[in-house]
Motif scaffolding. Structure first.
Motif, short mmCIF file in Angstrom:
data_model
loop_
_atom_site.label_atom_id
_atom_site.label_comp_id
_atom_site.label_asym_id
_atom_site.label_seq_id
_atom_site.Cartn_x
_atom_site.Cartn_y
_atom_site.Cartn_z
N SER A 1 53.70 133.43 60.14
CA SER A 1 53.14 133.29 61.49
C SER A 1 53.24 131.84 61.97
O SER A 1 53.53 131.60 63.14
CB SER A 1 51.68 133.72 61.51
OG SER A 1 51.56 135.09 61.22
N ILE B 1 45.60 136.49 68.06
CA ILE B 1 44.89 137.73 67.78
C ILE B 1 45.55 138.47 66.62
O ILE B 1 44.88 138.95 65.70
CB ILE B 1 44.83 138.62 69.05
CG1 ILE B 1 43.90 137.98 70.08
CG2 ILE B 1 44.37 140.03 68.70
CD1 ILE B 1 43.97 138.63 71.45
N ASN B 2 46.89 138.56 66.65
CA ASN B 2 47.59 139.26 65.58
C ASN B 2 47.51 138.51 64.25
O ASN B 2 47.42 139.13 63.20
CB ASN B 2 49.05 139.50 65.96
CG ASN B 2 49.19 140.60 66.98
OD1 ASN B 2 48.31 141.44 67.11
ND2 ASN B 2 50.29 140.60 67.70
N ARG C 1 45.04 136.70 63.29
CA ARG C 1 43.69 136.94 62.80
C ARG C 1 43.58 138.28 62.07
O ARG C 1 42.87 138.41 61.09
CB ARG C 1 42.72 136.89 63.99
CG ARG C 1 41.31 137.24 63.66
CD ARG C 1 40.60 136.06 63.03
NE ARG C 1 39.21 136.37 62.89
CZ ARG C 1 38.53 136.18 61.78
NH1 ARG C 1 39.09 135.65 60.74
NH2 ARG C 1 37.27 136.51 61.71
N LYS C 2 44.34 139.26 62.56
CA LYS C 2 44.34 140.59 61.93
C LYS C 2 45.26 140.63 60.70
O LYS C 2 45.28 141.62 59.99
CB LYS C 2 44.82 141.64 62.93
CG LYS C 2 43.86 141.87 64.07
CD LYS C 2 44.42 142.89 65.04
CE LYS C 2 43.50 143.07 66.22
NZ LYS C 2 44.05 144.03 67.20
N GLY C 3 46.05 139.57 60.49
CA GLY C 3 46.96 139.54 59.36
C GLY C 3 48.33 140.10 59.67
O GLY C 3 49.14 140.32 58.77
N TRP C 4 48.63 140.33 60.94
CA TRP C 4 49.91 140.88 61.35
C TRP C 4 50.82 139.75 61.82
O TRP C 4 50.37 138.73 62.30
CB TRP C 4 49.75 141.86 62.51
CG TRP C 4 48.86 143.03 62.23
CD1 TRP C 4 48.51 143.52 61.01
CD2 TRP C 4 48.20 143.84 63.19
NE1 TRP C 4 47.67 144.60 61.16
CE2 TRP C 4 47.46 144.81 62.49
CE3 TRP C 4 48.16 143.84 64.58
CZ2 TRP C 4 46.71 145.78 63.13
CZ3 TRP C 4 47.41 144.81 65.22
CH2 TRP C 4 46.69 145.77 64.49
N TYR D 1 53.31 138.36 64.53
CA TYR D 1 53.65 138.54 65.95
C TYR D 1 54.98 137.85 66.20
O TYR D 1 55.11 136.66 65.97
CB TYR D 1 52.56 137.95 66.85
CG TYR D 1 52.86 138.09 68.32
CD1 TYR D 1 52.79 139.32 68.94
CD2 TYR D 1 53.23 136.99 69.08
CE1 TYR D 1 53.08 139.46 70.28
CE2 TYR D 1 53.51 137.12 70.43
CZ TYR D 1 53.43 138.35 71.02
OH TYR D 1 53.71 138.49 72.35
#
Length: 67
Positions: A4, A49-50, A52-55, A57
């Protein structure tokens, strides 16, 4: 998390280069640079946001300079 960070750095470098080129063009370039800044803020919010979710982006048109 490391991927990320690389993606965000690639995005920032891409927008820096685009902003420098658009900044040299009077009026229309300045308007497009302002629009690019707004897109940058929105995409950074989505990226945060992504992350933070572990995804991961993927930014829409980032040059993949850092692998």
């Amino acid at each position: 998390m490391l991927r990320s960070g690389k993606e965000a750095l690639n995005w920032s470098i891409t927008l820096l280069l685009c902003g420098l080129v658009l900044g040299l063009i009077p009026f229309l370039g300045w308007l497009l640079a302002g629009l690019l800044y707004c897109i940058h803020v929105i995409c950074c919010i989505f990226g945060a946001i992504n992350a933070r979710k572990g995804w991961l982006y993927r930014f829409p048109f980032a040059l993949r300079l850092i692998a």
